[in-house]
Write an enzyme that holds these catalytic residues in place. Sequence first.
Site, short mmCIF file in Angstrom:
data_model
loop_
_atom_site.label_atom_id
_atom_site.label_comp_id
_atom_site.label_asym_id
_atom_site.label_seq_id
_atom_site.Cartn_x
_atom_site.Cartn_y
_atom_site.Cartn_z
N HIS A 179 8.15 -9.11 35.78
CA HIS A 179 7.68 -8.11 36.74
C HIS A 179 8.20 -6.71 36.45
CE1 HIS A 179 6.19 -6.73 40.54
NE2 HIS A 179 7.39 -6.41 41.00
N ARG A 237 15.61 -11.68 44.22
CA ARG A 237 14.45 -12.21 43.49
C ARG A 237 14.79 -13.21 42.40
NH1 ARG A 237 10.69 -6.79 42.91
NH2 ARG A 237 10.18 -6.83 45.11
N ARG A 242 17.11 -5.07 39.96
CA ARG A 242 16.58 -3.99 40.80
C ARG A 242 16.39 -4.46 42.24
NH1 ARG A 242 10.81 -2.41 42.14
NH2 ARG A 242 10.35 -4.51 41.42
N GLU A 272 12.85 -5.85 53.13
CA GLU A 272 12.57 -6.76 52.02
C GLU A 272 13.88 -7.41 51.58
OE1 GLU A 272 10.41 -4.54 49.06
OE2 GLU A 272 8.53 -4.86 50.10
N HIS A 313 9.48 -11.84 39.11
CA HIS A 313 9.13 -11.89 40.54
C HIS A 313 8.83 -13.34 40.90
CE1 HIS A 313 7.40 -11.06 44.40
NE2 HIS A 313 7.72 -9.78 44.26
C1 LIG Z 1 2.05 -5.83 40.81
C2 LIG Z 1 3.21 -4.88 40.96
C3 LIG Z 1 3.72 -4.60 42.20
C4 LIG Z 1 4.79 -3.71 42.35
N1 LIG Z 1 5.24 -3.41 43.60
C5 LIG Z 1 6.22 -2.48 43.75
C6 LIG Z 1 6.62 -2.05 45.03
O1 LIG Z 1 6.09 -2.48 46.05
N2 LIG Z 1 7.60 -1.11 45.11
C7 LIG Z 1 8.21 -0.58 44.02
O2 LIG Z 1 9.10 0.26 44.15
N3 LIG Z 1 7.83 -0.98 42.79
C8 LIG Z 1 6.85 -1.89 42.63
N4 LIG Z 1 6.46 -2.26 41.37
C9 LIG Z 1 7.07 -1.59 40.22
C10 LIG Z 1 6.52 -0.18 40.12
O3 LIG Z 1 5.14 -0.19 40.42
C11 LIG Z 1 6.72 0.42 38.74
O4 LIG Z 1 8.02 0.23 38.29
C12 LIG Z 1 6.42 1.90 38.75
O5 LIG Z 1 5.16 2.15 39.34
C13 LIG Z 1 6.45 2.44 37.33
O6 LIG Z 1 5.96 3.75 37.33
P1 LIG Z 1 5.88 4.52 35.95
O7 LIG Z 1 5.32 5.86 36.25
O8 LIG Z 1 7.17 4.44 35.26
O9 LIG Z 1 4.87 3.65 35.06
P2 LIG Z 1 3.36 3.21 35.27
O10 LIG Z 1 2.89 3.41 36.65
O11 LIG Z 1 3.22 1.85 34.70
O12 LIG Z 1 2.57 4.22 34.36
C14 LIG Z 1 2.69 4.17 32.95
C15 LIG Z 1 1.60 5.01 32.34
O13 LIG Z 1 1.81 5.13 30.94
C16 LIG Z 1 0.59 4.89 30.25
N5 LIG Z 1 0.92 4.44 28.90
C17 LIG Z 1 1.58 3.33 28.50
N6 LIG Z 1 1.71 3.32 27.15
C18 LIG Z 1 1.11 4.45 26.70
C19 LIG Z 1 0.90 5.00 25.41
N7 LIG Z 1 1.31 4.38 24.29
N8 LIG Z 1 0.23 6.18 25.31
C20 LIG Z 1 -0.23 6.83 26.41
N9 LIG Z 1 -0.05 6.34 27.67
C21 LIG Z 1 0.62 5.18 27.80
C22 LIG Z 1 -0.11 3.86 31.11
O14 LIG Z 1 -1.47 3.78 30.81
C23 LIG Z 1 0.21 4.43 32.51
O15 LIG Z 1 -0.65 5.51 32.80
C24 LIG Z 1 5.38 -3.13 41.21
C25 LIG Z 1 4.87 -3.42 39.95
C26 LIG Z 1 3.79 -4.28 39.81
C27 LIG Z 1 3.25 -4.57 38.45
#
Ligand SMILES: Cc1cc2nc3c(=O)[nH]c(=O)nc-3n(C[C@H](O)[C@H](O)[C@H](O)COP(=O)(O)OP(=O)(O)OC[C@H]3O[C@@H](n4cnc5c(N)ncnc54)[C@H](O)[C@@H]3O)c2cc1C
Length: 527
Positions: free
Chosen positions: A335, A275, A370, A113, A229
């Site tokens: 993003h 990006r 990032r 990438e 993005h």
């Molecule tokens: C469309 C898209 C494509 C992506 N593609 C990639 C990729 O290919 N590779 C890569 O490395 N990264 C990618 N990313 C970034 C990556 O997905 C995220 O940075 C990563 O998954 C974040 O993980 P996390 O566990 O921190 O948060 P999340 O997976 O966002 O989980 C957060 C959780 O917290 C919960 N939550 C939020 N607020 C509250 C609250 N007040 N009370 C209770 N629960 C709450 C939500 O409901 C969710 O369950 C992408 C992001 C997007 C949006």
Amino acid sequence: MESRADFLIIGSGIAGLRAAVEVAGVGTVLILTKAEPREGNTGYAQGGIAAAVGQDDSPDLHAADTIAAGDGLCDERAVAVLVDEGPRYVRELIEWGAAFDRDPDGHLALAIEGAHSARRVLHAHDATGREIARVLWDKVVHLPRVTTLEHARAIDLVLERDGSCSGAWFLGEDGSIGSVRAGAVLLATGGAGQVFSDTTNPAVATGDGVAMGFRAGARVIDLEFVQFHPTALRMQEQPRFLLSEALRGEGAHLLNAAGERFMSRYEPAGELAPRDRVSRAIERESQQTGNPVYLSLRHLDHAFVHARFPVVSGACRRVGLDLARDPIPIGPAAHYMMGGVETDLDGATTIRGLFAAGEVACTGVHGANRLASNSLLEGLVFGARAGRAMKRAGRERAGTRTTVPVPAEIPNGTAKRRQVSGAEVQAVMWRQAGLFRDAEGLESVLGMLEPLWRDLQDNPADRWTRDPAARQTANLVTVARLIARAALRRAESRGAHYRTDHPQRDDIHWKRRIVEELARRSHSGGP
Ligand SMILES: Cc1cc2nc3c(=O)[nH]c(=O)nc-3n(C[C@H](O)[C@H](O)[C@H](O)COP(=O)(O)OP(=O)(O)OC[C@H]3O[C@@H](n4cnc5c(N)ncnc54)[C@H](O)[C@@H]3O)c2cc1C
């Protein structure tokens, strides 16, 4: 209602789930999650997860690419942890059943990438996040003493008299307010793309963890760095669905309305430049010509395109487009949040008892920008490390709990002094604090946000509203203000932060990070 758990995890994405695996077995674990358990950025991640597992790759090369993308602001100790420990945690996911794509010989099919110097992105077609979440949920549901509370929105952290964190308040689906007390608390609430009107992030990504952490007195850092993005679907009335960078990795072209490839006029690396640079080039090309910009895969094998990108292909079909044949109208969208609640290498925040991991946290691993596919890896590695540190902290703090006073009076609506909707905040942030920023625009954003923030400060009972929309707006205002303040202070351009009035990087004055912190609250929380 007051519940107790040894470990409270707020959020059920990759970071929260990986931490849950680590702490389960030594105590009771409660996972609070705001919506459906699988809703969050993790489930939408398409392109993949980066790790130096290829033959021509090494953690050192991965570190060098990460640091180059971070544009002078990465914390190199955090980068070393990420790249050195990453391969081990990715192999563990494979042992747990993650079905990453393989070549015909059975070797992992590693993609390349933008800004990666080697093939190191493991993927499961274009639904990598969904596959990782499937594996982690399989693991978590079979662990003893782990409970998940769905549709439970954490609204504020519970603080002890000494300023340490001992739980959280939450708003249940039925409008009731409850609290959970715990020996250690993890913020794993993900990102804040919803601060902007155009975003690839789902509706839950409203920056709640940063808002709650900041209100509780935790240090937050690097919030001016928001990654936009370059290629989200841009069609009227359609959500900004992401067209993964992996499409360009496989050879997709960016075309202007005349059908010309234009990227080389802006960037020597063309479509695979970092990006932020591709995003700005697209926006400029679009502004100059007054026409949209397109992503085109017409020159690639059509069957390959549909087989390699089934999720993107399906999303295009739903809006009447054929990914392999049609030019797909695209544009940049918010993003990823590089900044967040400041943590050490074990997820500890500046508040005792409070940890953070994943997108809500800022270890400094991404610096000002990032590297693609590093965030799933960050959630995995630092989620596990935070879990281990929570085990130690939970043991130390056992028996120190006090009782939380129930808030005396909780308003049903808000007694808002000034009216603003979430959509207004999002629109103004996109226009004035998005891809192109300048002092005048940022000052005008702050002219709107500062009085709203002061109202929230002066009338803390407003934050206790049972109205989820009002709660969300309060968090959007809090995070938007922090982003705009940091963006105004940083009078230079670096990484994802671009100031048209200061277009150069300025290492003499700005090779440093911007921190914000409130004076600590020293009571048990509640209005
Ligand atoms: C469309 C898209 C494509 C992506 N593609 C990639 C990729 O290919 N590779 C890569 O490395 N990264 C990618 N990313 C970034 C990556 O997905 C995220 O940075 C990563 O998954 C974040 O993980 P996390 O566990 O921190 O948060 P999340 O997976 O966002 O989980 C957060 C959780 O917290 C919960 N939550 C939020 N607020 C509250 C609250 N007040 N009370 C209770 N629960 C709450 C939500 O409901 C969710 O369950 C992408 C992001 C997007 C949006």
